[in-house]
Design a protein around this motif. Structure first.
Motif, mmCIF file in Angstrom:
data_model
loop_
_atom_site.group_PDB
_atom_site.id
_atom_site.type_symbol
_atom_site.label_atom_id
_atom_site.label_comp_id
_atom_site.label_asym_id
_atom_site.label_seq_id
_atom_site.Cartn_x
_atom_site.Cartn_y
_atom_site.Cartn_z
ATOM 1 N N ALA A 147 0.463 35.432 43.170
ATOM 2 C CA ALA A 147 1.509 36.433 43.411
ATOM 3 C C ALA A 147 1.528 37.479 42.304
ATOM 4 N N ASP A 148 1.410 37.036 41.052
ATOM 5 C CA ASP A 148 1.413 37.974 39.926
ATOM 6 C C ASP A 148 0.203 38.895 39.976
ATOM 7 N N ALA A 149 -0.952 38.339 40.301
ATOM 8 C CA ALA A 149 -2.178 39.148 40.354
ATOM 9 C C ALA A 149 -2.078 40.209 41.441
ATOM 10 N N ILE A 150 -1.575 39.831 42.599
ATOM 11 C CA ILE A 150 -1.422 40.794 43.696
ATOM 12 C C ILE A 150 -0.464 41.915 43.286
ATOM 13 N N GLN A 151 0.654 41.542 42.683
ATOM 14 C CA GLN A 151 1.632 42.538 42.248
ATOM 15 C C GLN A 151 1.025 43.489 41.224
ATOM 16 N N ASP A 152 0.266 42.955 40.265
ATOM 17 C CA ASP A 152 -0.347 43.790 39.226
ATOM 18 C C ASP A 152 -1.311 44.809 39.811
ATOM 19 N N PHE A 153 -2.191 44.350 40.698
ATOM 20 C CA PHE A 153 -3.201 45.259 41.246
ATOM 21 C C PHE A 153 -2.577 46.259 42.221
ATOM 22 N N LYS A 154 -1.548 45.853 42.932
ATOM 23 C CA LYS A 154 -0.847 46.789 43.809
ATOM 24 C C LYS A 154 -0.104 47.844 42.988
ATOM 25 N N SER A 155 0.254 47.496 41.750
ATOM 26 C CA SER A 155 1.010 48.401 40.883
ATOM 27 C C SER A 155 0.113 49.330 40.070
#
Length: 235
Positions: A150-158
Motif C-alpha cells: 500500500a505504501d509503495a503504491i501511494q508513493d509511486f502514484k504521488s
C-alpha cells in the motif's frame, strides 16, 4: 550534419550564448518558448564527477517530488494471498501472481512500474531479459521489492521516481510538466538537487556537479548557474 527545424532554430536564438541562467528564469523561458500541441516535460541533465564503473562512484536513489510529476503512473503488482488483495484495494492498475508473470513473459508490458513482494522474486527472475532493458525489473533499491504494498503504491502514484547516472556519469531526470507553475517546477528541481547531494557516493572526488542543463521535451537545453540553485532556500 543534423538539421534543425525552423521552429527549433528560432527558439534556440532566444537562448543567450555563454550565459548561465538562474534556474527560475530558465524554467520561465522554456515555458514561454513551448509552442507544440502537447504539454512538454521539464528535464534535468547534469554531468557529475563520477565514474560509475567503480562501485563507490555509482549514484542510484529514489525521491518523491513535492509537486509531483504530472503523469498518471500505471502500476502493476506481483504478489499473492493477502498482499495481492492489498494491491487491488490500494489502487494498483494491474495485479496478479503467476498469471501476471506468464503474461509479462509472453510480451505484456502495459505498465510504467512493476512492484513485487520479496517472496515472488524467484519466480520473476525469468523476466529479466524483458524487464531489465526497460528499467522495469523490481529492485529493493528503487522501493519496488517490498511487503509494504500500500505504501509503495501511494508513493509511486504521488510522484516517486528513481534516478541514477548513466555509464558516462550523466544524470537525466524528468521533474514535472511545463504547465506546472514555474515556482512548483523550481521546488521540484531544488529537492532533486538536495537529494543528489545527500546521496553523493563515497568515491566521488573533486568537483561533483560539473554542468547542469534544463530542457523541455522539444525545446533547447539551457545551462544553469548551479551556485544559484544550491544557495536557494525554497523548501
Amino acid at each position: 550534419m543534423r538539421k534543425r527545424s525552423r521552429r527549433f532554430s528560432n527558439i534556440k536564438e532566444q537562448v543567450e550564448k555563454n550565459k548561465l541562467y538562474d534556474p527560475l528564469d530558465a524554467i520561465k523561458l522554456l515555458q514561454s518558448l513551448s509552442s507544440i500541441n502537447f504539454v512538454e516535460t521539464l528535464e534535468l541533465h547534469a554531468v557529475l564527477g563520477l565514474d560509475p564503473k567503480y562501485a563507490d562512484q555509482q549514484l542510484r536513489s529514489t525521491i518523491i517530488l513535492p509537486k509531483g510529476l504530472g503523469k498518471q503512473v500505471r502500476l502493476a503488482v506481483i504478489a499473492k494471498g493477502e498482499k495481492l488483495s492489498e494491491a487491488f484495494a490500494s489502487g494498483a492498475d494491474i495485479a496478479g501472481s503467476e498469471d501476471l508473470i506468464d503474461d509479462i513473459f509472453n510480451g505484456f508490458l502495459d505498465f510504467d512500474r512493476l512492484i513485487a513482494t520479496p517472496d515472488m522474486m524467484l519466480s520473476i527472475a525469468k523476466l529479466g531479459k524483458s524487464l531489465g532493458p526497460r528499467g522495469l525489473m523490481p529492485s529493493p533499491k528503487s522501493g519496488t521489492v517490498t511487503y509494504q504494498i500500500a505504501d509503495a503504491i501511494q508513493d509511486f502514484k504521488s510522484g516517486k521516481l528513481e534516478y541514477k547516472v548513466d555509464r558516462n556519469g550523466i544524470l537525466h531526470v524528468a521533474i514535472g510538466k511545463l504547465d506546472f507553475s514555474s515556482e512548483d517546477l523550481n521546488i521540484n528541481l531544488k529537492v532533486l538537487q538536495e537529494s543528489v547531494d545527500k546521496n553523493r557516493p563515497s568515491g566521488s572526488k573533486g568537483k561533483y556537479w560539473k554542468s547542469l542543463y534544463l530542457s523541455s521535451t522539444m525545446g533547447p537545453s539551457i545551462p544553469i548557474d548551479f551556485s544559484i540553485l544550491k544557495d536557494a532556500n525554497l523548501v
